[in-house]
Scaffold this motif. Sequence first.
Motif, short mmCIF file in Angstrom:
data_model
loop_
_atom_site.label_atom_id
_atom_site.label_comp_id
_atom_site.label_asym_id
_atom_site.label_seq_id
_atom_site.Cartn_x
_atom_site.Cartn_y
_atom_site.Cartn_z
N PHE A 155 -6.73 3.62 11.67
CA PHE A 155 -7.58 4.08 10.32
C PHE A 155 -7.11 5.53 9.79
O PHE A 155 -7.21 5.84 8.78
CB PHE A 155 -9.09 4.17 10.74
CG PHE A 155 -9.90 4.65 9.76
CD1 PHE A 155 -10.17 3.71 8.52
CD2 PHE A 155 -10.56 5.98 9.58
CE1 PHE A 155 -10.87 3.98 7.55
CE2 PHE A 155 -11.42 6.14 8.33
CZ PHE A 155 -11.65 5.02 7.41
N PHE A 205 -4.65 5.09 7.31
CA PHE A 205 -4.86 4.80 6.20
C PHE A 205 -5.50 6.03 5.55
O PHE A 205 -5.10 6.22 4.34
CB PHE A 205 -6.07 3.89 6.40
CG PHE A 205 -7.07 3.62 4.98
CD1 PHE A 205 -6.49 2.83 4.17
CD2 PHE A 205 -8.26 4.31 5.03
CE1 PHE A 205 -7.35 2.66 2.96
CE2 PHE A 205 -9.11 4.23 3.89
CZ PHE A 205 -8.52 3.42 2.74
N VAL A 206 -6.17 7.02 6.01
CA VAL A 206 -6.72 8.13 5.54
C VAL A 206 -5.56 9.06 4.96
O VAL A 206 -5.55 9.41 3.58
CB VAL A 206 -7.47 8.94 6.57
CG1 VAL A 206 -7.79 10.42 5.95
CG2 VAL A 206 -8.82 8.16 6.92
N GLU A 233 -3.65 7.64 2.18
CA GLU A 233 -4.63 7.71 0.81
C GLU A 233 -4.25 9.34 0.13
O GLU A 233 -4.07 9.51 -0.81
CB GLU A 233 -6.06 7.43 0.83
CG GLU A 233 -6.28 5.96 0.67
CD GLU A 233 -6.08 5.67 -0.64
OE1 GLU A 233 -5.12 5.73 -1.18
OE2 GLU A 233 -7.02 4.76 -1.00
N VAL A 256 -3.00 9.88 -3.17
CA VAL A 256 -3.60 10.62 -4.41
C VAL A 256 -2.77 11.94 -4.58
O VAL A 256 -2.67 11.99 -5.79
CB VAL A 256 -4.98 11.25 -3.83
CG1 VAL A 256 -5.76 12.11 -4.89
CG2 VAL A 256 -5.82 10.08 -3.45
N SER A 312 -3.59 1.89 -4.89
CA SER A 312 -5.16 1.79 -4.30
C SER A 312 -5.67 0.46 -4.00
O SER A 312 -6.09 0.22 -3.02
CB SER A 312 -5.94 2.42 -5.37
OG SER A 312 -5.74 3.70 -5.55
N TYR A 318 -6.58 -0.76 -0.25
CA TYR A 318 -8.07 -1.39 0.02
C TYR A 318 -7.88 -2.67 0.88
O TYR A 318 -8.47 -3.04 1.65
CB TYR A 318 -8.71 -1.75 -1.20
CG TYR A 318 -9.23 -0.28 -2.29
CD1 TYR A 318 -9.06 0.80 -1.43
CD2 TYR A 318 -9.37 -0.50 -3.27
CE1 TYR A 318 -9.13 1.99 -2.22
CE2 TYR A 318 -9.51 0.63 -4.14
CZ TYR A 318 -9.48 1.92 -3.54
OH TYR A 318 -9.86 3.14 -4.14
N LEU A 337 -7.52 -1.69 4.25
CA LEU A 337 -8.63 -1.41 4.71
C LEU A 337 -9.21 -2.62 5.33
O LEU A 337 -9.85 -2.66 6.36
CB LEU A 337 -9.63 -0.63 3.76
CG LEU A 337 -10.57 0.21 4.39
CD1 LEU A 337 -10.25 1.04 5.50
CD2 LEU A 337 -11.57 0.46 3.33
N ILE A 338 -9.10 -3.77 4.36
CA ILE A 338 -9.95 -5.16 4.85
C ILE A 338 -9.12 -5.61 6.08
O ILE A 338 -9.71 -5.76 7.16
CB ILE A 338 -9.79 -5.92 3.92
CG1 ILE A 338 -10.82 -5.44 2.62
CG2 ILE A 338 -10.45 -7.37 4.35
CD1 ILE A 338 -10.63 -6.40 1.62
N GLY A 369 -10.41 -3.21 9.06
CA GLY A 369 -11.59 -4.10 9.50
C GLY A 369 -11.45 -5.26 10.33
O GLY A 369 -12.23 -5.32 11.22
N LEU A 380 -9.31 0.69 17.43
CA LEU A 380 -8.36 1.09 16.14
C LEU A 380 -7.18 1.84 16.62
O LEU A 380 -6.21 1.84 15.85
CB LEU A 380 -8.99 2.38 15.24
CG LEU A 380 -10.34 1.43 14.55
CD1 LEU A 380 -11.23 2.75 13.92
CD2 LEU A 380 -9.85 0.41 13.36
#
Lengths: 119, 614
Positions: B140, B143-144, B147, B151, B178, B182, B185-186, B189, B198
């Motif tokens: 995770f 992922f952060v 991003e 960005v 993006s 996502y 991100l799935i 999850g 994680l």
Amino acid sequence: MTAVLGYYPYAVAGAIVLLGLVGIAISRDLVHAVVCLSVCQSGTYVFLLAVGFQYGGVAPIFGSTVHRGTPVVDPVVQALSLTDIVVSAAVTSMLLALVIQIAKRRGTVDPDELRSLKG
Amino acid sequence: MPGDETAEQLLPLLVIIPIFAAAVLIAVGQRLPGRLVGAVTLIVVGLVGVGDTAALIITWHRRIVSWLGGWRPGRGGSGVGIAFQADQLSAGLILLAAGLMIVALAFSWHYFQTPGSHFHALMLFFLAGMTGFALAGDIFTMFVFFELMGVAAYALTGLKVEDPSAVQGAINFGIVNSVAAYLSLIGIGMVYARTGELNLAELSRSLAGDHSPFVVIAFVLLCIGFLVKAAVVPFHFWLDDAHAVAPTPVCVLFSGVMVELGLYGVLRVYQVSFADTAVADGIGRLLLVLGIATAAVGAVMCLLQRHLKRLLAYSTIAHMGMFLVALSTGDPESLAGIMLFVLGHAAVKGALFLCAGILLDRFGSIDEFTLWGAGRRLRGWDGIGVRSIFGLAALGLAGLPPFAAGLGKSLAETAMSEAGAGWGPAFMIIVSALTGGAVLRVWLRVVVGAGSEPEGIEAEGMSGDEEQMEVDVGEDIPNRMIISAGVLVAIGCGLGLVPSISAGVTAAAARFLDTHGYVAAVLHGRIGYPRAAAPAPPGWDLHGLLLSGLTMAAACAVAALAVLRPRLPGGQRPSRVVRTPVRLLRRMHSGRVGDYVVWLLIGVGVTAAMLAPG
């Protein structure tokens, strides 16, 4: 029956993500495309929350009513969703700001009329 | 030991310092003079670079593991803390990012005269994102930072808001990346739903021996974000649009390190967490197929371009294809070769982008045909400098000894032949010759003025043409521009000559592939490397030199053929057999973000099919 119901939130999450993707694929308006992107991301919130959900679980705030033994929903996925929402706010506002710039310069937000990037 | 504590605290600082500095610059940058903003940014990146160097020196002997806020795992080795981990590969990557950023900042000193400090603050955020991504020890956090890096990169692409094509490139880049993030991100999850963990090292334990298809699907989704960032076909469409319109110094970072970080993400997650699952059966096949497709599309599209930055972007895609194919063997020797290849590629590709930036600055265009013979108009030392740097970097890209890119390619070729892929060297030579030849062709036409002046070809509306210096710098090319490009070429050459670098990548590859070492270091604090006999540093041998000479000859032949084609019989108009697929390939790169998302979904299907067991 409950087994089927257990999968229901995942189906909803998948449907939202797919709807968002289809929306971007057929979009004729960049604002529409950016909003579809955030629709797509909303699906990920539903998915994450569904992963941590538990029937009868309460909010994971331990105190006088919630003890070690009390069933609670998973706080980790909630933290993930919260971070995800922050990321989404940053990405969506960034992209919308860029779309405004395009609209100002070109007077259109239709990607077909903005064909300046052909390979 | 006090030294351990300091090293532990170093890793989070490498991320916090640039973020803090960027926030300060955004807040007060409006009121500061431009020079001061530039100087502060350079100092901050320099500081991070010093920290990265220290981390690299420490990781030469042991890993660094840092649990943020001291939230260490308990006795059993599980917990909810966030870990940063550095081994030689991740420390090397963050140092590469900081180094390229210093060169890009030096090149772009005064490049943007717009009031405020957006460019510099975004560069610092970008650096923080890349550093955090390379160090992150759980999916995770990856992922952060992915991003954050994303960005900042979208904003840097669309920095020239007055150029609509730049803004559109940024939007395409933003939406495609993006969407992929996502899906990642799935995947994250799904992994969490399966294991409740994680952290990469914890996942390594709990996923071990799990051969269910669920894990394969989770891995596919998780990797989509990284594959998109790595510009792997069919996820690559954003890359050429973004490179065509982004400011040149930003392209240096995109091509040199950001794209490679995507590949690093796939390898890290696979190697630590998924190496003992059903994914392991198909990963080699997946890398091979995607790599061949990526190299083929990249090389062909590279030859077709006349927009120099877009051409260089496709050359990056072709190189990613080569990296994937070489990595598909999965042995440490090819990984070591690819590490060196990535370093050498970053240096020479960066130099080429900077040369493109110099041409754009001088002549206001980046079109190969409009610029025909323009290099001869550069007088004096400036002209000599640009001509030789461009030429050397083009040859270095094709693998001229002793450039690091050439040595890395040669090591990867040897490793592939030894792993039983006898066709490997031929593949690498063809792709290198095609992309190197395309760049050499531009060099011949633009810088030397070879061939005849293109006539009757109207200048297409070139995206990215509007990017120009905002400050009139006078007649001469500023020295710092030529020096930045020259330094990159010199580094690209020097890295191939230093034996400790090639010895370092060999050790780094073995340590990267040591999953048990990673898990023991992160969960149990056993940060030492296993004892191993120091391998002899690999270097140039006769075989490598011969293959390299062959690549050079082929690249020169490709360039010469392309330049002389109009004079050859039947050279004016290519036959239909060539035209139809070429037109199809061009139409695929439509510039429409909707099409790109459809390709992304097709890519998800292909990736899943490749990894499907059986």
